[in-house]
Design an enzyme around this catalytic site. Structure first.
Site, PDB file in Angstrom:
ATOM      1  N   LYS A  13      10.074 -11.378 -14.425  1.00  0.00           N
ATOM      2  CA  LYS A  13      10.635 -12.321 -15.411  1.00  0.00           C
ATOM      3  C   LYS A  13       9.961 -12.157 -16.770  1.00  0.00           C
ATOM      4  CE  LYS A  13       9.458 -15.848 -12.768  1.00  0.00           C
ATOM      5  NZ  LYS A  13       8.904 -15.146 -11.579  1.00  0.00           N
ATOM      6  N   ARG A  87      12.626 -24.329 -11.519  1.00  0.00           N
ATOM      7  CA  ARG A  87      12.084 -23.699 -10.323  1.00  0.00           C
ATOM      8  C   ARG A  87      12.345 -24.554  -9.082  1.00  0.00           C
ATOM      9  NH1 ARG A  87       6.894 -20.115 -10.655  1.00  0.00           N
ATOM     10  NH2 ARG A  87       7.401 -20.244 -12.841  1.00  0.00           N
ATOM     11  N   ARG A 126      -1.291  -6.464 -11.569  1.00  0.00           N
ATOM     12  CA  ARG A 126      -0.975  -6.933 -12.932  1.00  0.00           C
ATOM     13  C   ARG A 126      -2.247  -7.176 -13.745  1.00  0.00           C
ATOM     14  NH1 ARG A 126       2.919 -11.834 -13.527  1.00  0.00           N
ATOM     15  NH2 ARG A 126       1.470 -12.745 -12.035  1.00  0.00           N
ATOM     16  N   ARG A 159      -4.998 -12.525 -13.715  1.00  0.00           N
ATOM     17  CA  ARG A 159      -4.750 -13.963 -13.577  1.00  0.00           C
ATOM     18  C   ARG A 159      -5.443 -14.508 -12.336  1.00  0.00           C
ATOM     19  NH1 ARG A 159       1.644 -14.929 -14.537  1.00  0.00           N
ATOM     20  NH2 ARG A 159       1.350 -16.218 -12.686  1.00  0.00           N
TER      21      ARG A 159
HETATM   22  P1  AP5 Z   1       4.452 -18.187 -13.670  1.00  0.00           P
HETATM   23  O1  AP5 Z   1       3.496 -17.740 -14.669  1.00  0.00           O
HETATM   24  O2  AP5 Z   1       5.860 -18.394 -14.055  1.00  0.00           O
HETATM   25  O3  AP5 Z   1       4.358 -17.213 -12.423  1.00  0.00           O
HETATM   26  P2  AP5 Z   1       5.435 -16.691 -11.367  1.00  0.00           P
HETATM   27  O4  AP5 Z   1       6.762 -17.326 -11.301  1.00  0.00           O
HETATM   28  O5  AP5 Z   1       4.685 -16.683 -10.095  1.00  0.00           O
HETATM   29  O6  AP5 Z   1       5.863 -15.335 -11.894  1.00  0.00           O
HETATM   30  P3  AP5 Z   1       4.911 -14.255 -12.474  1.00  0.00           P
HETATM   31  O7  AP5 Z   1       4.594 -14.556 -13.890  1.00  0.00           O
HETATM   32  O8  AP5 Z   1       3.774 -14.058 -11.523  1.00  0.00           O
HETATM   33  O9  AP5 Z   1       5.837 -12.969 -12.332  1.00  0.00           O
HETATM   34  P4  AP5 Z   1       6.953 -12.395 -13.289  1.00  0.00           P
HETATM   35  O10 AP5 Z   1       8.263 -12.498 -12.581  1.00  0.00           O
HETATM   36  O11 AP5 Z   1       6.859 -12.940 -14.675  1.00  0.00           O
HETATM   37  O12 AP5 Z   1       6.531 -10.859 -13.277  1.00  0.00           O
HETATM   38  P5  AP5 Z   1       5.901  -9.914 -14.426  1.00  0.00           P
HETATM   39  O13 AP5 Z   1       6.975  -9.507 -15.379  1.00  0.00           O
HETATM   40  O14 AP5 Z   1       4.657 -10.474 -14.967  1.00  0.00           O
HETATM   41  O15 AP5 Z   1       3.920 -19.548 -13.024  1.00  0.00           O
HETATM   42  C1  AP5 Z   1       2.576 -19.664 -12.620  1.00  0.00           C
HETATM   43  C2  AP5 Z   1       2.337 -21.018 -11.991  1.00  0.00           C
HETATM   44  O16 AP5 Z   1       2.628 -22.066 -12.954  1.00  0.00           O
HETATM   45  C3  AP5 Z   1       3.196 -21.379 -10.781  1.00  0.00           C
HETATM   46  O17 AP5 Z   1       2.641 -20.872  -9.584  1.00  0.00           O
HETATM   47  C4  AP5 Z   1       3.181 -22.908 -10.843  1.00  0.00           C
HETATM   48  O18 AP5 Z   1       1.968 -23.400 -10.347  1.00  0.00           O
HETATM   49  C5  AP5 Z   1       3.222 -23.179 -12.335  1.00  0.00           C
HETATM   50  N1  AP5 Z   1       4.603 -23.316 -12.832  1.00  0.00           N
HETATM   51  C6  AP5 Z   1       5.192 -22.540 -13.805  1.00  0.00           C
HETATM   52  N2  AP5 Z   1       6.459 -22.926 -14.007  1.00  0.00           N
HETATM   53  C7  AP5 Z   1       6.674 -23.973 -13.157  1.00  0.00           C
HETATM   54  C8  AP5 Z   1       7.804 -24.776 -12.889  1.00  0.00           C
HETATM   55  N3  AP5 Z   1       8.972 -24.598 -13.535  1.00  0.00           N
HETATM   56  N4  AP5 Z   1       7.691 -25.742 -11.956  1.00  0.00           N
HETATM   57  C9  AP5 Z   1       6.531 -25.949 -11.299  1.00  0.00           C
HETATM   58  N5  AP5 Z   1       5.413 -25.213 -11.498  1.00  0.00           N
HETATM   59  C10 AP5 Z   1       5.490 -24.224 -12.427  1.00  0.00           C
HETATM   60  O19 AP5 Z   1       5.585  -8.615 -13.528  1.00  0.00           O
HETATM   61  C11 AP5 Z   1       4.575  -8.644 -12.529  1.00  0.00           C
HETATM   62  C12 AP5 Z   1       3.865  -7.272 -12.507  1.00  0.00           C
HETATM   63  O20 AP5 Z   1       4.803  -6.270 -12.093  1.00  0.00           O
HETATM   64  C13 AP5 Z   1       3.335  -6.805 -13.885  1.00  0.00           C
HETATM   65  O21 AP5 Z   1       2.132  -6.130 -13.713  1.00  0.00           O
HETATM   66  C14 AP5 Z   1       4.424  -5.854 -14.407  1.00  0.00           C
HETATM   67  O22 AP5 Z   1       3.895  -4.851 -15.266  1.00  0.00           O
HETATM   68  C15 AP5 Z   1       4.941  -5.263 -13.101  1.00  0.00           C
HETATM   69  N6  AP5 Z   1       6.370  -4.946 -13.180  1.00  0.00           N
HETATM   70  C16 AP5 Z   1       7.350  -5.692 -13.760  1.00  0.00           C
HETATM   71  N7  AP5 Z   1       8.539  -5.095 -13.646  1.00  0.00           N
HETATM   72  C17 AP5 Z   1       8.299  -3.936 -12.954  1.00  0.00           C
HETATM   73  C18 AP5 Z   1       9.139  -2.872 -12.514  1.00  0.00           C
HETATM   74  N8  AP5 Z   1      10.460  -2.884 -12.741  1.00  0.00           N
HETATM   75  N9  AP5 Z   1       8.552  -1.862 -11.826  1.00  0.00           N
HETATM   76  C19 AP5 Z   1       7.218  -1.838 -11.568  1.00  0.00           C
HETATM   77  N10 AP5 Z   1       6.370  -2.817 -11.988  1.00  0.00           N
HETATM   78  C20 AP5 Z   1       6.920  -3.854 -12.663  1.00  0.00           C
HETATM   79 MG    MG Z   2       5.649 -14.394 -15.623  1.00  0.00          MG
END
Ligand code: AP5
Ligand code: MG
Length: 213
Positions: A13, A87, A126, A159
């Site tokens: 995302k 979410r 990450r 993180r």
């Molecule tokens: P949040 O920060 O939103 O974390 P998440 O949903 O767990 O998602 P991530 O940020 O971990 O993943 P992402 O999908 O953004 O992936 P990214 O692009 O970084 O939320 C954190 C916390 O906050 C929650 O657990 C909760 O406690 C709270 N929270 C937030 N919003 C909330 C809500 N609405 N309600 C309640 N609580 C809430 O990519 C990940 C990795 O993969 C990176 O290293 C990237 O380089 C790699 N990558 C990305 N795309 C590819 C690809 N195509 N191929 C290979 N590697 C890739």
């Molecule tokens: Mg994210």
């Protein structure tokens, strides 16, 4: 166009939001980033959210919705991407009422589909820039200089919630509370499903062509 991106932790995302912002100059609202910023600045909101985030649990709906309402007050009609909000189904319903207040709508709810098996590797690998928030991956998107951000030279860090045991809880919270949003957005005719596997640029091309359709 206003869109929301949803999917499992590590689905991409944040990565896809950055590409969309670069191409379309949309306003990016990431609830995870907003909470991390609040925690860094030790605000009352940050103190409320920290305990939940450290454990990998969702922050309660009323806290998240209040924060998002405030962000909408700063939009002044700009196009936006919502990343990680809503979410839960109650958050999605609260979003509808925020949108009504601001006479706005979501055009597409983009679901990034990635097999569970890939997520652990994406999350544990990450690295994030402490200064500008740019996202890297030790194997898929390594920085040019180890531990330093390509964009601004800032320090890269891991993180706190990207540890295996916390990731497990985040994935469970996703399955229980966020996965049902797929049916919710399908029912109201906004759902777009995008294959989130392959290189980030390939995923971006898929999103772009679906947004044009
Ligand atoms: P949040 O920060 O939103 O974390 P998440 O949903 O767990 O998602 P991530 O940020 O971990 O993943 P992402 O999908 O953004 O992936 P990214 O692009 O970084 O939320 C954190 C916390 O906050 C929650 O657990 C909760 O406690 C709270 N929270 C937030 N919003 C909330 C809500 N609405 N309600 C309640 N609580 C809430 O990519 C990940 C990795 O993969 C990176 O290293 C990237 O380089 C790699 N990558 C990305 N795309 C590819 C690809 N195509 N191929 C290979 N590697 C890739
Ligand atoms: Mg994210």
């Amino acid at each position: 166009m206003n869109i929301l991106l949803f999917g499992a932790p590590g689905a991409g995302k944040g990565t896809q939001s950055a590409l969309l912002v670069e191409r379309h100059r949309m306003h990016h609202i990431s609830t995870g980033d907003l909470f991390r910023h609040a925690i860094k600045n030790q605000t009352p909101l940050g103190k409320q959210a920290k305990g939940f985030m450290d454990k990998g649990q969702l922050v309660p709906d009323e806290i998240v919705v209040g924060m998002v309402e405030e962000e909408f007050g700063k939009l002044h009609g700009k196009q936006f991407i919502l990343d990680g909000f809503p979410r839960t189904v109650p958050q999605a319903k609260a979003l509808e009422s925020i949108l009504n207040t601001h006479k706005m709508r979501i055009d597409k709810a983009v679901f990034l589909e990635v097999d569970q098996g890939l997520l652990m590797d994406r999350l544990t690998g990450r690295r994030v820039c402490r200064k500008c928030g740019a996202v890297f991956h030790v194997a898929a998107k390594p920085p040019k200089s180890a531990g330093r951000c390509d964009e601004c030279g800032g320090e890269l860090y891991q993180r706190d919630d990207d540890k295996a045991e916390v990731i497990k809880t985040r994935l469970e919270a996703y399955e229980a509370s966020t996965a049902p949003l797929k049916a919710y957005y399908e029912e109201i005719g906004r759902l777009v499903v995008v294959d989130g596997t392959g290189e980030a640029n390939q995923v971006f091309s898929r999103i772009e062509s679906l947004l044009r359709a």
